[in-house]
Design a protein around this motif. Structure first.
Motif, PDB file in Angstrom:
ATOM      1  N   ASP A  15     -63.199 -97.020  38.137  1.00  0.00           N
ATOM      2  CA  ASP A  15     -62.726 -98.310  38.639  1.00  0.00           C
ATOM      3  C   ASP A  15     -62.198 -98.195  40.068  1.00  0.00           C
ATOM      4  N   LEU A  16     -62.996 -97.574  40.930  1.00  0.00           N
ATOM      5  CA  LEU A  16     -62.673 -97.529  42.351  1.00  0.00           C
ATOM      6  C   LEU A  16     -63.961 -97.716  43.135  1.00  0.00           C
ATOM      7  N   PRO A  17     -63.884 -98.136  44.392  1.00  0.00           N
ATOM      8  CA  PRO A  17     -65.092 -98.394  45.177  1.00  0.00           C
ATOM      9  C   PRO A  17     -65.941 -97.133  45.335  1.00  0.00           C
ATOM     10  N   GLU A  18     -67.246 -97.348  45.570  1.00  0.00           N
ATOM     11  CA  GLU A  18     -68.165 -96.225  45.726  1.00  0.00           C
ATOM     12  C   GLU A  18     -67.757 -95.302  46.866  1.00  0.00           C
ATOM     13  N   ASP A  19     -67.235 -95.875  47.950  1.00  0.00           N
ATOM     14  CA  ASP A  19     -66.897 -95.055  49.112  1.00  0.00           C
ATOM     15  C   ASP A  19     -65.455 -94.563  49.086  1.00  0.00           C
ATOM     16  N   ALA A  20     -64.709 -94.860  48.035  1.00  0.00           N
ATOM     17  CA  ALA A  20     -63.333 -94.375  47.918  1.00  0.00           C
ATOM     18  C   ALA A  20     -63.323 -92.974  47.308  1.00  0.00           C
ATOM     19  N   ARG A  21     -62.235 -92.261  47.506  1.00  0.00           N
ATOM     20  CA  ARG A  21     -62.087 -90.928  46.952  1.00  0.00           C
ATOM     21  C   ARG A  21     -60.651 -90.723  46.461  1.00  0.00           C
ATOM     22  N   ILE A  22     -60.531 -89.820  45.506  1.00  0.00           N
ATOM     23  CA  ILE A  22     -59.225 -89.436  44.987  1.00  0.00           C
ATOM     24  C   ILE A  22     -59.040 -87.948  45.244  1.00  0.00           C
ATOM     25  N   PHE A  23     -57.895 -87.578  45.804  1.00  0.00           N
ATOM     26  CA  PHE A  23     -57.549 -86.179  45.977  1.00  0.00           C
ATOM     27  C   PHE A  23     -56.744 -85.758  44.756  1.00  0.00           C
ATOM     28  N   HIS A  24     -57.390 -84.989  43.888  1.00  0.00           N
ATOM     29  CA  HIS A  24     -56.758 -84.536  42.648  1.00  0.00           C
ATOM     30  C   HIS A  24     -56.099 -83.186  42.900  1.00  0.00           C
ATOM     31  N   PHE A  25     -54.814 -83.124  42.618  1.00  0.00           N
ATOM     32  CA  PHE A  25     -54.050 -81.899  42.849  1.00  0.00           C
ATOM     33  C   PHE A  25     -53.936 -81.107  41.554  1.00  0.00           C
ATOM     34  N   MET A  26     -54.160 -79.803  41.660  1.00  0.00           N
ATOM     35  CA  MET A  26     -54.140 -78.920  40.512  1.00  0.00           C
ATOM     36  C   MET A  26     -53.494 -77.592  40.932  1.00  0.00           C
ATOM     37  N   GLY A  27     -53.421 -76.671  39.994  1.00  0.00           N
ATOM     38  CA  GLY A  27     -52.882 -75.353  40.284  1.00  0.00           C
ATOM     39  C   GLY A  27     -51.465 -75.184  39.771  1.00  0.00           C
ATOM     40  N   GLU A  28     -50.968 -73.955  39.818  1.00  0.00           N
ATOM     41  CA  GLU A  28     -49.562 -73.731  39.509  1.00  0.00           C
ATOM     42  C   GLU A  28     -48.709 -74.448  40.548  1.00  0.00           C
ATOM     43  N   PRO A  29     -47.500 -74.876  40.175  1.00  0.00           N
ATOM     44  CA  PRO A  29     -46.671 -75.615  41.132  1.00  0.00           C
ATOM     45  C   PRO A  29     -46.444 -74.877  42.457  1.00  0.00           C
ATOM     46  N   SER A  30     -46.421 -73.555  42.411  1.00  0.00           N
ATOM     47  CA  SER A  30     -46.204 -72.768  43.629  1.00  0.00           C
ATOM     48  C   SER A  30     -47.512 -72.387  44.329  1.00  0.00           C
ATOM     49  N   GLN A  31     -48.658 -72.806  43.738  1.00  0.00           N
ATOM     50  CA  GLN A  31     -49.966 -72.473  44.311  1.00  0.00           C
ATOM     51  C   GLN A  31     -50.915 -73.659  44.119  1.00  0.00           C
ATOM     52  N   THR A  32     -50.605 -74.794  44.737  1.00  0.00           N
ATOM     53  CA  THR A  32     -51.403 -75.992  44.498  1.00  0.00           C
ATOM     54  C   THR A  32     -52.716 -75.954  45.284  1.00  0.00           C
ATOM     55  N   ARG A  33     -53.712 -76.585  44.690  1.00  0.00           N
ATOM     56  CA  ARG A  33     -55.033 -76.747  45.293  1.00  0.00           C
ATOM     57  C   ARG A  33     -55.442 -78.208  45.098  1.00  0.00           C
ATOM     58  N   HIS A  34     -56.552 -78.618  45.693  1.00  0.00           N
ATOM     59  CA  HIS A  34     -57.010 -79.984  45.446  1.00  0.00           C
ATOM     60  C   HIS A  34     -58.525 -80.033  45.321  1.00  0.00           C
ATOM     61  N   LEU A  35     -58.988 -81.071  44.613  1.00  0.00           N
ATOM     62  CA  LEU A  35     -60.399 -81.383  44.477  1.00  0.00           C
ATOM     63  C   LEU A  35     -60.596 -82.831  44.907  1.00  0.00           C
ATOM     64  N   VAL A  36     -61.657 -83.109  45.629  1.00  0.00           N
ATOM     65  CA  VAL A  36     -61.962 -84.476  46.048  1.00  0.00           C
ATOM     66  C   VAL A  36     -62.887 -85.090  45.001  1.00  0.00           C
ATOM     67  N   MET A  37     -62.444 -86.207  44.404  1.00  0.00           N
ATOM     68  CA  MET A  37     -63.130 -86.823  43.269  1.00  0.00           C
ATOM     69  C   MET A  37     -63.685 -88.185  43.661  1.00  0.00           C
ATOM     70  N   ALA A  38     -64.891 -88.465  43.197  1.00  0.00           N
ATOM     71  CA  ALA A  38     -65.508 -89.774  43.382  1.00  0.00           C
ATOM     72  C   ALA A  38     -65.450 -90.573  42.081  1.00  0.00           C
ATOM     73  N   LYS A  39     -65.911 -91.793  42.134  1.00  0.00           N
ATOM     74  CA  LYS A  39     -65.938 -92.694  40.977  1.00  0.00           C
ATOM     75  C   LYS A  39     -66.686 -92.069  39.800  1.00  0.00           C
ATOM     76  N   GLU A  40     -66.086 -92.162  38.618  1.00  0.00           N
ATOM     77  CA  GLU A  40     -66.670 -91.725  37.349  1.00  0.00           C
ATOM     78  C   GLU A  40     -66.931 -90.216  37.306  1.00  0.00           C
ATOM     79  N   GLU A  41     -66.058 -89.469  37.973  1.00  0.00           N
ATOM     80  CA  GLU A  41     -66.057 -88.019  37.874  1.00  0.00           C
ATOM     81  C   GLU A  41     -64.808 -87.573  37.135  1.00  0.00           C
TER      82      GLU A  41
END
Length: 277
Positions: free
Chosen positions: A208-234
Motif C-alpha cells: 500500500d505505497l506508491p510504485e516509486d516510493a521506498r521503505i528503509f527497513h532497519f535490522m541488525g543488533e541494536p549496536s550493529q544496525t543495517r538497512h535494506l531498501v524495500m519496494a511495494k509488496e516486498e
C-alpha cells in the motif's frame, strides 16, 4: 500451476554484521512473492516459518508441500495465516469456502487442505501466506479487517501515527501471531523506538505505497544496525536477535507475523534509542 520455491538458512548476528548489501538482501529480503498463476514459497530456518504469496488467475491454485517439510501435505504438521492484499477471492479449506476481501485474514488449522481462487482474473486476489509448525489442531477462523482488534498509537508530531489491527490475539493458534499496521497519511516511521524478542522471529510485508516510493527497513543488533531498501509488496525476514523498524518516503501499510516460543504480543525487549548504533 507454477511453484516457485526457495529456502533461507538461519544467520547469526556476527555473520550478518559483516555482510554487504547484496549478501544482506540474499539472506533477508524476499521479493517477487506475487506472480500471476504462481505459488511462491520461502522456507526459512527461523522457527521453520514459511512466507509466501499466491496469485490465482483463472485456475484454482493449491498449496503444495515442499521438500524441507517432509510431509505428504502442506498442513499435515502446520498452521497457516492468509491475508489478502489484492482483489476479492476465496480460500477453500477442506471443501468449505471462505471469501476474503482486501485486508481480510483467514487462520487455518493443522491437517486441512487448502486451495485459492480469484473472483476476477482481471483483478486477482493476492494472498500473502505465513505458516509455522503446529502441535495441535485449532479451529479455522475468518477475521475481516473490520473484526480485528484495533489499537491507535503514535502521533503526527513523531511521524508515527498508526493503527494496529491484531488478527490472531482473539483466536486460538499454536505459535503464529499476525496482524497489520496502517500508517496515517504523513506518517512514515514504524516500530521506533525499536525492540527485539529473542523468543520469536518475525516477518514483515510492506504494501500500500506508491510504485516509486521506498521503505528503509532497519535490522541488525541494536549496536550493529543495517538497512535494506524495500519496494511495494516486498517482505523481509527478521531474526530473533534483530530490531525490525522502517521509515518510508510515503505512508504505507505492513503485515507482521511472528512464530516462536510464546504468543504474547507485548512480550518484547525494548531498546533504548540512545544505545543504538
Amino acid at each position: 500451476m507454477t511453484l516457485d520455491f526457495t529456502s533461507r538458512n538461519a544467520i547469526d548476528p556476527a555473520a550478518a554484521a559483516a555482510m554487504d548489501t547484496d549478501r544482506l538482501r540474499e539472506n533477508f529480503h524476499l521479493g517477487s512473492l506475487f506472480k500471476a498463476g504462481t505459488v511462491s514459497l520461502v522456507y526459512t530456518h527461523y522457527d521453520r516459518m514459511v512466507v509466501g504469496g499466491v496469485v490465482p488467475v483463472g485456475a484454482v491454485l493449491e498449496l503444495p508441500p515442499v521438500k524441507p517439510m517432509g510431509t505428504a501435505s502442506f498442513l499435515e504438521r502446520r498452521e497457516l495465516v492468509v491475508v489478502n492484499i489484492g482483489g476479492t477471492g476465496a480460500v477453500d479449506v477442506s471443501g468449505v469456502s471462505y471469501p476474503l476481501g482486501t485486508r481480510d485474514m483467514l487462520y487455518v488449522g493443522l491437517g486441512e487442505t487448502v486451495t485459492f481462487s480469484s473472483d476476477d482474473p482481471g483483478r486477482p486476489a493476492k494472498f500473502y501466506i505465513l505458516s509455522a509448525p503446529a502441535h495441535r489442531k485449532c479451529p479455522t477462523v475468518r477475521i475481516g479487517i473490520d473484526q480485528a482488534k484495533r489499537l491507535d498509537l503514535g502521533s503526527a508530531e513523531t511521524s508515527n501515527e498508526r493503527s494496529i489491527f491484531q488478527f490472531t490475539t482473539t483466536i486460538e493458534t499454536c505459535q503464529l501471531v499476525a496482524g497489520m499496521t496502517q500508517l496515517a497519511k504523513g506518517s512514515v516511521w514504524n516500530t521506533m523506538p525499536a525492540h527485539v524478542h529473542d523468543r520469536r522471529m518475525e516477518a514483515y510485508l510492506y504494501f500500500d505505497l506508491p510504485e516509486d516510493a521506498r521503505i528503509f527497513h532497519f535490522m541488525g543488533e541494536p549496536s550493529q544496525t543495517r538497512h535494506l531498501v524495500m519496494a511495494k509488496e516486498e517482505a523481509v525476514i527478521s531474526p530473533p536477535w534483530s530490531i525490525h523498524s522502517g521509515c518510508g518516503t510515503a505512508s504505507y501499510a505492513f503485515i507482521w507475523a511472528m512464530a516462536g516460543d510464546n504468543i504474547d504480543y507485548t512480550d518484547v525487549d525494548k531498546v533504548n534509542l540512545g544505545d543504538m548504533r
